[in-house]
Every structure is written in C-alpha cells, then in structure tokens.
Design a protein around this motif. Structure first.
Motif, short mmCIF file in Angstrom:
data_model
loop_
_atom_site.label_atom_id
_atom_site.label_comp_id
_atom_site.label_asym_id
_atom_site.label_seq_id
_atom_site.Cartn_x
_atom_site.Cartn_y
_atom_site.Cartn_z
N UNK A 193 0.79 -1.23 0.00
CA UNK A 193 0.00 0.00 0.00
C UNK A 193 0.82 1.28 0.00
N UNK A 194 2.14 1.18 -0.15
CA UNK A 194 3.01 2.34 0.04
C UNK A 194 2.67 3.47 -0.92
N UNK A 195 2.56 3.18 -2.20
CA UNK A 195 2.29 4.23 -3.18
C UNK A 195 0.96 4.91 -2.89
N UNK A 196 -0.05 4.15 -2.49
CA UNK A 196 -1.36 4.72 -2.18
C UNK A 196 -1.24 5.72 -1.04
N UNK A 197 -0.54 5.37 0.01
CA UNK A 197 -0.40 6.26 1.17
C UNK A 197 0.43 7.49 0.81
N UNK A 198 1.47 7.29 0.02
CA UNK A 198 2.31 8.42 -0.41
C UNK A 198 1.50 9.39 -1.26
N UNK A 199 0.66 8.87 -2.15
CA UNK A 199 -0.20 9.74 -2.95
C UNK A 199 -1.17 10.53 -2.08
N UNK A 200 -1.76 9.88 -1.10
CA UNK A 200 -2.69 10.55 -0.19
C UNK A 200 -1.97 11.68 0.55
N UNK A 201 -0.72 11.43 0.96
CA UNK A 201 0.06 12.48 1.62
C UNK A 201 0.30 13.66 0.69
N UNK A 202 0.66 13.37 -0.57
CA UNK A 202 0.92 14.44 -1.52
C UNK A 202 -0.32 15.27 -1.81
N UNK A 203 -1.46 14.61 -1.97
CA UNK A 203 -2.71 15.32 -2.27
C UNK A 203 -3.16 16.16 -1.08
N UNK A 204 -3.06 15.61 0.12
CA UNK A 204 -3.58 16.29 1.30
C UNK A 204 -2.63 17.35 1.85
N UNK A 205 -1.33 17.06 1.86
CA UNK A 205 -0.36 17.92 2.54
C UNK A 205 0.58 18.66 1.61
N UNK A 206 0.51 18.38 0.31
CA UNK A 206 1.36 19.08 -0.64
C UNK A 206 2.43 18.20 -1.23
N UNK A 214 -9.89 1.68 -1.34
CA UNK A 214 -10.34 1.43 0.03
C UNK A 214 -9.98 2.59 0.97
N UNK A 215 -8.77 3.12 0.84
CA UNK A 215 -8.24 4.04 1.83
C UNK A 215 -8.38 5.51 1.49
N UNK A 216 -8.48 5.86 0.22
CA UNK A 216 -8.36 7.27 -0.15
C UNK A 216 -9.41 8.16 0.51
N UNK A 217 -10.68 7.77 0.41
CA UNK A 217 -11.73 8.65 0.95
C UNK A 217 -11.63 8.81 2.47
N UNK A 218 -11.58 7.71 3.25
CA UNK A 218 -11.51 7.91 4.71
C UNK A 218 -10.25 8.63 5.17
N UNK A 219 -9.10 8.33 4.55
CA UNK A 219 -7.87 8.98 4.98
C UNK A 219 -7.87 10.46 4.61
N UNK A 220 -8.31 10.80 3.41
CA UNK A 220 -8.35 12.20 3.00
C UNK A 220 -9.33 12.99 3.85
N UNK A 221 -10.47 12.39 4.16
CA UNK A 221 -11.45 13.08 5.01
C UNK A 221 -10.89 13.33 6.41
N UNK A 222 -10.20 12.34 6.97
CA UNK A 222 -9.63 12.51 8.31
C UNK A 222 -8.50 13.54 8.28
N UNK A 223 -7.66 13.52 7.25
CA UNK A 223 -6.59 14.51 7.15
C UNK A 223 -7.15 15.91 6.96
N UNK A 224 -8.22 16.05 6.20
CA UNK A 224 -8.86 17.37 6.03
C UNK A 224 -9.41 17.88 7.36
N UNK A 225 -10.02 16.99 8.13
CA UNK A 225 -10.54 17.42 9.43
C UNK A 225 -9.41 17.83 10.38
N UNK A 226 -8.32 17.07 10.35
CA UNK A 226 -7.18 17.41 11.20
C UNK A 226 -6.59 18.75 10.79
N UNK A 227 -6.45 18.98 9.48
CA UNK A 227 -5.91 20.25 9.00
C UNK A 227 -6.80 21.42 9.39
#
Length: 242
Positions: free
Chosen positions: A96-109, A221-234
């Motif tokens: 899942x590494x690439x998926x998580x790295x992409x989520x980090x790039x989209x959410x945090x820059x 599986x992970x993109x929507x819940x992780x991005x939503x949680x990161x947006x709330x944290x931000x």
C-alpha cells in the motif's frame, strides 16, 4: 489581490526549487553513487536524498516555525506506509506504500508527498534489507507523491476514487516500474545495454502490474476515509496546506 498574487509567486518559487532538487539533483546523486561510488555507499546516498528532501519541505514554513503536530502527521503517514509494506511482506509487490504516499501528496502538498515516500522507502528497508536499491526505491516512491501533489494543486488530479485510482495505477506501473527497472539494470549488469533494459522490462512486467493493481486496490479502500480525516485534522489544527 496583491497579497494573493504574492502568495502564488512564493508557492511557485518553492515548487521550482523542489522540482530542481527532485528531478535533477537527486537523480544525479543516485547516478554518482552508481558510477563513482560503485553502489557501495548506498546509506550515504540515501541520507543525502533525505537531506535534499528536507530543503524544499522547510520552505513550507518559510514565514513561521513548524509546529510539532504538523511534523507528527508527516511522521505518522510515513510510519503507516512502512507498517503497510511490512504487513504485506508475504505478497511480493502487493503493497500500500504508493497509495499512502499519494494521499500524503494530495492532502499535505507535493513536498510532503515526496518526504513521506522517501522516508517510507528508507525506513522500511531496515526490515526488507538495505542495499543499492534503496535510493532508487526512495526516489520512486517519493516522485509519485510529489507528482500527485503537483497535479492536485493544478486541478488535474481530483479527490475522487476514479481520478486517484487511475493516476495511482498508471504512475505505479509507468513511473515506479519504469525507473526501478533502469536501476535494476545498472545494479545487476556489468554494462548498460538496451537489450538488458528491454529484458528487465519484460521480466518485470507482471511484478509492475501486481504493484499497480495493489495501488488501485488500496486507493479505492483508503483514499476517501484517509483524506477526510486529514482534512478534518488540518481544519481543526490549522496544519500544512498544499
């Protein structure tokens, strides 16, 4: 309006610096490790990549000091990527590494995306084994996170599952697979040849395909819940904005 234009110019300079380091300096450093150091100083090259990555990331905070909670989010995402790679150790390339790295790039820059990817590649290889392949993996993971952040910033990549999955699958197969196969040829053959590179692409096709499918699966599986949680944290804590 002038303030907004100034903000845009500042972000553009930061992105140009990051692009120069990531697309020119880091590949040149990897090549220097291959041809000048005979692939024997991979720890040194890996640490240089981490150092280079920290430079543009520091510009995210050019007008204020970074808060611990902002850096913790980056560290946690890198740790999740490492744990995810270790959890699926029994399934070659299905990670899942690439998926998580992409989520980090989209959410945090873009800069954060590259940092998460590079750190995940470096740290996870303490479990999988360090070697001359480590700098290549760090660069491949990181560049996908960086591209995801840039494309999202430009509006070319959306936060929808379809957009993320299409980009994730294509970038994993073409970018990661394309670069890592070049690294394999340079690492395992005494002299570079186009025939050896073609053989590497052919023999690695199914590995790259499995890796791409895994990225699509985990993004779905992970993109929507992780991005939503990161947006709330931000929003709650006023964290890094891409």
């Amino acid at each position: 309006m002038p303030t907004q234009r100034s903000e845009d110019r500042r972000l553009r300079r930061r992105t140009i610096l990051a692009s120069a380091l990531i697309l020119i300096v880091i590949p040149a450093t990897i090549m220097a490790g291959v041809f000048l150091l005979n692939d024997r100083k991979y720890y040194f090259i890996s640490l240089l990549i981490v150092l280079y990555t920290m430079i543009p990331f520091a510009f995210v905070f050019e007008h204020r000091k970074p808060q611990a909670r902002e850096l913790i989010v980056i560290a946690v995402l890198a740790a999740i990527a490492v744990a995810g790679r270790a959890a699926f150790f029994m399934l070659p390339q299905f990670k899942p590494v690439v998926a998580i790295v992409m989520i980090a790039g989209v959410s945090l820059g873009a800069e954060a995306g590259f940092l998460v990817g590079a750190m995940a590649g470096f740290a996870s290889n303490f479990f999988f084994g360090q070697g001359p392949w480590t700098p290549w993996q760090m660069f491949c993971f990181g560049i996908i996170g960086f591209l995801a952040g840039i494309l999202f910033r430009k509006g070319l990549l959306k936060k929808t599952k379809l957009s993320l999955c299409v980009f994730g699958g294509c970038s994993t197969f073409i970018v990661y697979g394309g670069i890592i196969n070049i690294g394999s040829v340079l690492m395992y053959t005494p002299q570079f040849s186009w025939e050896a590179l073609l053989a590497a692409y052919i023999s690695g096709f199914w590995f790259d395909m499995v890796h791409a499918v895994a990225t699509v699966f985990f993004l779905f599986i992970l993109s929507r819940p992780m991005l939503e949680k990161l947006d709330r944290i931000k929003t709650k804590y006023g964290l890094i904005e891409p």
